[in-house]
Design a protein around this motif. Structure first.
Motif, short mmCIF file in Angstrom:
data_model
loop_
_atom_site.label_atom_id
_atom_site.label_comp_id
_atom_site.label_asym_id
_atom_site.label_seq_id
_atom_site.Cartn_x
_atom_site.Cartn_y
_atom_site.Cartn_z
N PRO A 32 0.83 -1.21 0.00
CA PRO A 32 0.00 0.00 0.00
C PRO A 32 0.86 1.25 0.00
CG PRO A 32 -0.09 -1.11 2.14
CD PRO A 32 0.65 -2.02 1.21
N LEU A 33 0.37 2.29 -0.67
CA LEU A 33 1.08 3.56 -0.68
C LEU A 33 0.93 4.24 0.66
CD1 LEU A 33 0.11 5.11 -4.14
CD2 LEU A 33 2.31 4.16 -3.48
N LYS A 34 2.00 4.79 1.15
CA LYS A 34 1.95 5.57 2.39
C LYS A 34 1.97 7.05 2.03
CE LYS A 34 2.26 2.36 5.65
NZ LYS A 34 1.35 2.30 6.80
N ALA A 35 1.18 7.82 2.76
CA ALA A 35 1.14 9.27 2.51
C ALA A 35 2.48 9.88 2.87
CB ALA A 35 0.02 9.90 3.32
N LEU A 36 3.00 10.68 1.98
CA LEU A 36 4.29 11.34 2.22
C LEU A 36 4.07 12.58 3.07
CD1 LEU A 36 5.70 11.09 -1.40
CD2 LEU A 36 6.23 9.62 0.54
N PRO A 37 5.02 12.89 3.97
CA PRO A 37 4.89 14.13 4.74
C PRO A 37 4.87 15.33 3.81
CG PRO A 37 6.67 12.74 5.59
CD PRO A 37 6.22 12.14 4.29
N ARG A 38 4.05 16.31 4.14
CA ARG A 38 4.01 17.50 3.31
C ARG A 38 3.86 18.73 4.19
NH1 ARG A 38 -1.11 19.64 1.91
NH2 ARG A 38 -2.87 18.50 2.75
N ILE A 39 4.20 19.87 3.62
CA ILE A 39 4.07 21.12 4.36
C ILE A 39 2.59 21.39 4.61
CG2 ILE A 39 4.40 23.62 4.23
CD1 ILE A 39 6.94 23.07 2.61
N ARG A 40 2.24 21.71 5.84
CA ARG A 40 0.87 22.05 6.19
C ARG A 40 0.77 23.57 6.31
NH1 ARG A 40 -2.17 18.37 4.83
NH2 ARG A 40 -3.75 18.93 6.34
N THR A 41 -0.36 24.12 5.88
CA THR A 41 -0.59 25.55 5.93
C THR A 41 -1.75 25.86 6.86
OG1 THR A 41 0.22 25.79 3.67
CG2 THR A 41 -1.09 27.61 4.56
N LEU A 42 -1.56 26.83 7.75
CA LEU A 42 -2.61 27.26 8.65
C LEU A 42 -3.16 28.61 8.21
CD1 LEU A 42 -1.16 26.40 12.19
CD2 LEU A 42 -2.47 24.95 10.64
N SER A 43 -4.47 28.75 8.28
CA SER A 43 -5.15 30.01 8.01
C SER A 43 -6.02 30.33 9.22
CB SER A 43 -6.02 29.89 6.75
OG SER A 43 -5.22 29.56 5.63
N ALA A 44 -6.69 31.48 9.18
CA ALA A 44 -7.51 31.91 10.32
C ALA A 44 -8.86 32.41 9.83
CB ALA A 44 -6.79 33.01 11.09
N LYS A 45 -9.87 32.27 10.69
CA LYS A 45 -11.19 32.83 10.41
C LYS A 45 -11.74 33.43 11.70
CE LYS A 45 -13.18 28.17 10.59
NZ LYS A 45 -13.89 27.13 9.81
N PRO A 46 -12.55 34.47 11.60
CA PRO A 46 -13.09 35.11 12.81
C PRO A 46 -14.10 34.20 13.52
CG PRO A 46 -13.95 36.15 10.81
CD PRO A 46 -12.94 35.15 10.37
N THR A 47 -14.13 34.33 14.84
CA THR A 47 -15.06 33.52 15.63
C THR A 47 -16.31 34.30 16.02
OG1 THR A 47 -14.05 34.14 17.73
CG2 THR A 47 -13.18 32.18 16.62
N GLY A 48 -16.35 35.59 15.77
CA GLY A 48 -17.52 36.40 16.12
C GLY A 48 -17.32 37.21 17.38
N ASP A 49 -16.27 36.91 18.15
CA ASP A 49 -16.00 37.67 19.38
C ASP A 49 -14.68 38.42 19.29
OD1 ASP A 49 -14.19 35.61 19.51
OD2 ASP A 49 -14.84 34.84 21.46
N GLY A 50 -14.20 38.64 18.07
CA GLY A 50 -12.94 39.36 17.88
C GLY A 50 -11.72 38.46 17.85
N ARG A 51 -11.93 37.19 18.18
CA ARG A 51 -10.81 36.25 18.15
C ARG A 51 -10.73 35.58 16.79
NH1 ARG A 51 -11.21 32.36 23.02
NH2 ARG A 51 -8.94 32.45 23.01
N LEU A 52 -9.65 34.83 16.59
CA LEU A 52 -9.46 34.10 15.34
C LEU A 52 -9.31 32.61 15.63
CD1 LEU A 52 -6.83 36.37 13.52
CD2 LEU A 52 -9.31 36.30 13.15
N LEU A 53 -9.97 31.80 14.83
CA LEU A 53 -9.85 30.35 14.91
C LEU A 53 -8.92 29.89 13.80
CD1 LEU A 53 -10.91 27.61 16.09
CD2 LEU A 53 -12.63 27.68 14.27
N LEU A 54 -7.90 29.13 14.16
CA LEU A 54 -6.94 28.63 13.17
C LEU A 54 -7.42 27.29 12.62
CD1 LEU A 54 -3.74 29.52 15.19
CD2 LEU A 54 -4.53 30.66 13.10
#
Length: 200
Positions: A32-54
């Motif tokens: 079976p093929l194994k998933a190769l490690p890759r660069i992960r990217t994080l973004s953010a979105k507002p939660t409604g109380d001024g904070r950001l959820l990643l």
């Protein structure tokens, strides 16, 4: 001088030997093929109380997986027990399995749904990646706050598992981006705030 008859008899005897049969079988063994490690990217979105959820660039919903029977048919019994969901996705993307060999995990009906929530859901994955990266600043098992970054990591009391990484505001994003870049090259914070999306 070897005759045609001797050649056929010798070849038949050799081919029918246990070693020859084993060698022939091994030529058709696929792993079976194994998933190769890759660069992960994080973004953010507002939660409604001024904070950001990643959240990570992982899948928004559980992608299809390969049925256990199909994996066993291709690779032998117990294969499903040693594969992770990204391994399934890589083999599917590479066209190793037909559509009839695939299925979609359904809420509470399949343990694979819980596995996806626990490990690969974008919000949970962002939490886990940052938790591992800032392990040197974390003292408790269920949550952490890193004041210098305005970062809060939290495990929520829910089934399936739900964990989040939140920033106190958009002013925290450049600080987190710089700190992550200083610590690793396999995780990137893109600094973009998604508009109009709220936490669940």
């Amino acid at each position: 001088m070897i005759t045609r008859r001797d050649f056929i008899v010798t070849t038949a005897a050799t081919v029918s030997s246990p070693l020859a049969l084993q060698a022939a079988e091994e030529q058709h063994v696929y792993l079976p093929l194994k998933a190769l490690p890759r660069i992960r990217t994080l973004s953010a979105k507002p939660t409604g109380d001024g904070r950001l959820l990643l959240f990570s660039d992982g899948p928004e919903t559980p992608p299809k997986l390969i049925r256990s029977e199909a994996l066993e048919r291709a690779f032998g019994p117990g294969t499903d027990l040693v594969l992770q969901q990204p391994d399934h996705w890589r083999m599917i993307d590479d066209g190793w399995f037909a559509e009839e060999d695939l299925y979609e995990p359904a809420e509470f009906e399949d343990s694979a749904f819980h596995v996806w929530h626990a490990n690969y859901r974008p919000e949970t994955e962002a939490h886990d990646l940052l938790y591992d990266l800032f392990q040197d600043q974390i003292t408790g098992p269920f949550g952490a706050r890193i004041p210098s970054l305005g970062l809060e990591l939290g495990e929520h009391p829910s089934t399936p598992r739900y964990a989040t990484a939140k920033l106190d505001g958009d002013w925290c994003l450049p600080h987190l981006t710089a700190e992550v870049a200083e610590r690793t090259s396999w995780l990137v914070v893109d600094g973009v705030i998604a508009a109009g999306e709220l936490e669940r």
